[in-house]
Design a protein around this motif. Structure first.
Motif, short mmCIF file in Angstrom:
data_model
loop_
_atom_site.label_atom_id
_atom_site.label_comp_id
_atom_site.label_asym_id
_atom_site.label_seq_id
_atom_site.Cartn_x
_atom_site.Cartn_y
_atom_site.Cartn_z
N ARG A 249 0.82 -1.22 0.00
CA ARG A 249 0.00 0.00 0.00
C ARG A 249 0.85 1.26 0.00
NH1 ARG A 249 -2.56 0.17 5.44
NH2 ARG A 249 -0.44 0.85 5.93
N ASP A 250 1.82 1.31 0.92
CA ASP A 250 2.54 2.55 1.19
C ASP A 250 3.57 2.89 0.12
OD1 ASP A 250 1.07 2.54 3.52
OD2 ASP A 250 2.68 1.69 4.73
N GLU A 251 4.17 1.87 -0.49
CA GLU A 251 5.23 2.10 -1.48
C GLU A 251 4.74 1.92 -2.91
OE1 GLU A 251 9.64 0.21 -2.51
OE2 GLU A 251 8.88 0.14 -0.45
N PHE A 252 3.81 0.96 -3.09
CA PHE A 252 3.40 0.62 -4.46
C PHE A 252 1.97 1.02 -4.78
CE2 PHE A 252 6.62 -2.68 -3.31
CZ PHE A 252 7.62 -2.23 -4.16
N GLY A 253 1.28 1.66 -3.81
CA GLY A 253 -0.07 2.15 -4.07
C GLY A 253 -1.12 1.07 -4.24
N GLY A 254 -0.85 -0.12 -3.68
CA GLY A 254 -1.79 -1.22 -3.81
C GLY A 254 -2.64 -1.42 -2.58
#
Length: 315
Positions: A249-254
Motif C-alpha cells: 500500500r505505502d510504497e506501491f499504491g496497492g
C-alpha cells in the motif's frame, strides 16, 4: 463442554483440555456443535502474544477462528439459520478469549451470523473447516486487487494454505496464474491450473520469460523480500496486494489486507466448492486433545494445505 484453553501466552505446551460451561447465545448468534476447526499461523501468533497490542486478550483463551459444524440453537433474531443446519465460518470477534469470545477449539461455539454461511454439500466437515480464514483471505485480496478474466496474476507462496485457494479462485475468474513455490510443489500447482516458478534470485527474469509484458496483479502471501521484485514484474497500471507487507500500500499504491468475517464472501466460496472450482487441500488431521501437536505442525512451516482439528464425529 470440552475446550482447549490457555491461561498465559507461550508455546504449544500452554494448551490444555478444560471443562467449561456451554456458551450463551446472543440475539444475533447461533450455537454451533463443532465438528471440526483448523489451524492458521495467526492462531499460534495470538497464543504467543504477538497480537496483544491490537486485540484485547481475556484469559482463559479458547484458540481457533475456523469452524464447521451443526447449528444446535438459534438466537432471538437469526432468520438465516435453523437448528440442524450445517454451517462453516470464520468466527473472529473483537476480543480474544473470555466467556463472550470463545474460540472454535471446543465442543460448542456461539457464532454471530455475520461470520457464517451454509456448508456446501460437496465438502466434508473437515474440508469446510479448512476453508474460512484462508479462503476468505484469498478471496478478499483477489477482490480488492480487482482480478478479472484475462488478467495474469503472480501469486507468492501459491502452494500454501492461502495461496492454494487464491490460485483456484483466480482461475475460476478466468485469470492466468503464475505461482511461486518450491520445486516439490510444482506438480501440485500445475494440477491447480497455475504455472509454477521457483523463489529466489532471478525471479523477475523467470516471470518475464512467461509473461514478457509483466503481470497485471501481484498477490503476496509470504512477506519477506517477495515484494522487492514488484517494479520489475508489474506492468504499467497493474496492482499489488499483500496480507503481510504494508509496502504493498505505502510504497506501491496497492492493497494491504486484513481478512474480515463476511457471510456473503463465505457463501461465494461455498458456491465455488459445490461447482468443483474450489477444493480444500488437507495436510493433516489432529484430534482436539492433540491441539498442541496441531500448533507445532503449523509452526514447523512449509505446510502444503491446511491443518485440521477434528472435534467431534457426530452432531
Amino acid at each position: 463442554m470440552r475446550a482447549i484453553t490457555y491461561s498465559r501466552f507461550g508455546g504449544p505446551d500452554v494448551l490444555q483440555v478444560t471443562d467449561l460451561p456451554t456458551p450463551k447465545v446472543g440475539p444475533d448468534s447461533v450455537l454451533i456443535r463443532v465438528r471440526a476447526s483448523s489451524v492458521n499461523p495467526v492462531d499460534w501468533k495470538v497464543r504467543e502474544g504477538h497480537l496483544a497490542e491490537i486485540m484485547d486478550t481475556v484469559f482463559p483463551v479458547i484458540p481457533g477462528w475456523d469452524v464447521a459444524g451443526v447449528v444446535e440453537q438459534v438466537g432471538l433474531d437469526t432468520p438465516e439459520f435453523q437448528v440442524g443446519d450445517e454451517v462453516f465460518g470464520y468466527v473472529r470477534k473483537d476480543v480474544v478469549g473470555g466467556e463472550v469470545a470463545g474460540g472454535t477449539f471446543a465442543d460448542f461455539v456461539a457464532a454471530p451470523v455475520r461470520t457464517l454461511a451454509h456448508k456446501p454439500s460437496s465438502w466434508s466437515f473437515e474440508e469446510a473447516a479448512a476453508v474460512p480464514l484462508a479462503g476468505l483471505t484469498a478471496y478478499q485480496t483477489i477482490r480488492r486487487a480487482g482480478v478479472q478474466s484475462g488478467h495474469t496474476v503472480l501469486i507468492h507462496a501459491a502452494a500454501g494454505g492461502v495461496g492454494s485457494f487464491a490460485v483456484q479462485v483466480a482461475r475460476a475468474l478466468g485469470a492466468r496464474v503464475i505461482g511461486t513455490a518450491s520445486e516439490s510443489n510444482h506438480d501440485y500447482l500445475r494440477a491447480l491450473g497455475a504455472e509454477p516458478i521457483t523463489y529466489g534470485d532471478g525471479l523477475a527474469d523467470r516471470v518475464r520469460a512467461i509473461e514478457p509484458a509483466g503481470v497485471d496483479v501481484v498477490l503476496d502471501y509470504v512477506g519477506g523480500d517477495a515484494l522487492d521484485s514488484v517494479p520489475d514484474v508489474l506492468r504499467d497500471g497493474g496492482t499489488v496486494a499483500s496480507i503481510i507487507d504494508a509496502r504493498a500500500r505505502d510504497e506501491f499504491g496497492g492493497q494491504y489486507v486484513w481478512v474480515r468475517p463476511d457471510s456473503a464472501d463465505l457463501a461465494e466460496l461455498a458456491r465455488l466448492g459445490d461447482a468443483g472450482e474450489l477444493v480444500p487441500e488437507i495436510a493433516e488431521v489432529f484430534d482436539l486433545t492433540d491441539a498442541s501437536g496441531a500448533h507445532e505442525r503449523s509452526q514447523s512451516g512449509h505446510v502444503r494445505g491446511k491443518i485440521v482439528v477434528r472435534v467431534s464425529t457426530q452432531g
